[in-house]
Design an enzyme around this catalytic site. Structure first.
Site, PDB file in Angstrom:
ATOM      1  N   HIS A  78       9.329  -0.321   9.353  1.00  0.00           N
ATOM      2  CA  HIS A  78       8.436  -1.495   9.323  1.00  0.00           C
ATOM      3  C   HIS A  78       8.644  -2.358   8.071  1.00  0.00           C
ATOM      4  CE1 HIS A  78       5.919   0.297  12.515  1.00  0.00           C
ATOM      5  NE2 HIS A  78       5.737   1.384  11.773  1.00  0.00           N
TER       6      HIS A  78
ATOM      7  N   ASP B 176       0.905  -1.165   0.000  1.00  0.00           N
ATOM      8  CA  ASP B 176       0.000   0.000   0.000  1.00  0.00           C
ATOM      9  C   ASP B 176       0.940   1.210   0.000  1.00  0.00           C
ATOM     10  OD1 ASP B 176       0.893  -0.493   2.657  1.00  0.00           O
ATOM     11  OD2 ASP B 176      -0.799   0.591   3.515  1.00  0.00           O
TER      12      ASP B 176
HETATM   13  C1  BDR Z   1       2.241  -0.518   8.653  1.00  0.00           C
HETATM   14  O1  BDR Z   1       1.096   0.273   8.345  1.00  0.00           O
HETATM   15  C2  BDR Z   1       1.359   1.077   7.220  1.00  0.00           C
HETATM   16  O2  BDR Z   1       0.940   2.358   7.465  1.00  0.00           O
HETATM   17  C3  BDR Z   1       2.853   1.086   7.034  1.00  0.00           C
HETATM   18  O3  BDR Z   1       3.210   1.257   5.680  1.00  0.00           O
HETATM   19  C4  BDR Z   1       3.255  -0.268   7.564  1.00  0.00           C
HETATM   20  O4  BDR Z   1       3.127  -1.237   6.553  1.00  0.00           O
HETATM   21  C5  BDR Z   1       2.725  -0.164  10.050  1.00  0.00           C
HETATM   22  O5  BDR Z   1       1.755  -0.470  11.007  1.00  0.00           O
HETATM   23 CA    CA Z   2       2.792  -0.567   4.231  1.00  0.00          CA
END
Ligand code: BDR
Ligand code: CA
Length: 317
Positions: A245, A10
């Site tokens: 992340h 995303d």
């Molecule tokens: C995850 O949520 C998304 O906003 C970030 O890209 C990451 O994949 C972190 O909780």
């Molecule tokens: Ca993400």
């Protein structure tokens, strides 16, 4: 031989870091990106991935349109917190203007299944958005999906609280039913959740090193990640940096020795205030056919060294 990899994204800022980590890794042959809603709308995720690929010198890697909303809803709107962290455009208001190619016509789910059929155990899928495309692929053709070598997801939280509710991490909370289906599917899933990603932090000192490289890609990545760090300074000032992340999930797919994993049959809670929580499945705690594992510890110094080396090399002149 390089492992074939699909990134299911995303495409917000840390997803863009996941793309850079994959492209900066000689162990990886990135065969395609599939798109999810989440940080942005799915159509915007496609455009962002295409523009990032162009910026990084790989405009030929195909980007596939995926799910536009969760498996239990009919539409999707970007949450204000997502726009705050990633910008309205998802990539820190970079305003990338490069032309992007025509959208490929094959769907994300069909591409995932075709790749599983073609590459089998040589294929890794790294999913760093909601689990919706994977759930749709499970519903369409689980036997073919089971040919995959590994699925590594960024999502969930086992030993720590959530980041969108006391229990739920953002990617899982977008489509808890999809994550539950994935965990119970028998597919080999490694969960890279907040347990480890909140221990891998990047700072303005680090982005200054990228900026000093002087290339358009290095400047764009420094700008983008500074935007992300600024949002973290408001939402999570105690961290003194931004969490890496999504690139950590790519790193774990390449080198599992970066983390310590805990084998556990997982489920996602889908009812009540703990909706979106990832936790052990009481009904299968003793089932020896455990195919899911949760990362509970990470070698932070080694990951950060790899992260800086791989992406620094990619962004350098
Ligand atoms: C995850 O949520 C998304 O906003 C970030 O890209 C990451 O994949 C972190 O909780
Ligand atoms: Ca993400």
């Amino acid at each position: 031989m390089a492992q074939k990899m699909i990134l299911d994204l995303d495409t917000g800022i840390d997803d863009a870091l996941a793309i850079a980590y994959a492209l900066g890794s000689s162990e990886v042959d990135l065969i395609g990106i599939t798109s999810e809603y989440g940080n942005v709308l799915t159509e915007r995720s496609v455009v962002n991935s295409q523009q990032i690929l162009h910026l990084l010198g790989h405009p030929d890697i195909p980007v596939y349109l995926g799910a536009g909303h969760s498996t239990t809803t009919n539409d999707f709107s970007v949450l204000p917190i997502s726009a705050e962290i990633h910008g309205q455009d998802g990539v820190g208001e970079l305003h990338l203007t490069e032309p992007h190619p025509e959208m490929v016509t094959e769907s994300a789910v069909d591409f995932i299944l075709r790749a599983c059929q073609e590459y089998g155990a040589d294929l890794s899928i790294v999913a760093t958005g909601p689990m919706t495309n994977l759930a749709l692929a499970i519903q369409k053709d689980l036997p073919t999906l089971k040919k995959v070598g590994q699925i590594v997801i960024m999502g969930g939280a086992l030993t720590v609280g959530g980041n969108v509710s006391p229990f739920a991490e953002a990617n899982i909370s977008q489509d808890p039913e999809a994550a539950d289906l994935l965990f119970k599917s028998g597919l080999p899933v490694t969960m890279v959740g907040l347990d480890v990603t909140l221990r891998t932090l990047f700072t303005r000192t680090d982005t200054a090193e990228w900026r000093a490289l002087g290339t358009p890609a290095a400047t764009a990545y420094a700008d983008m990640v500074d935007y992300y760090i600024k949002a973290y300074e408001v939402t999570s000032p105690h961290l003194h940096g931004c969490a890496l992340h999504d690139p950590l999930a790519v790193a774990v797919a390449i080198d599992p020795s970066l983390v310590t994993t805990f084998p556990l049959n997982l489920k996602t809670e889908i009812e009540g205030p703990s909706r979106g929580r990832t936790i052990g499945n009481n009904a299968r705690l003793d089932d020896p056919t455990t195919r899911t594992a949760v990362c509970v510890q990470v070698d932070t110094p080694r990951f950060l060294t790899e992260f800086k080396a791989r992406i620094g090399h990619l962004l350098a002149p």
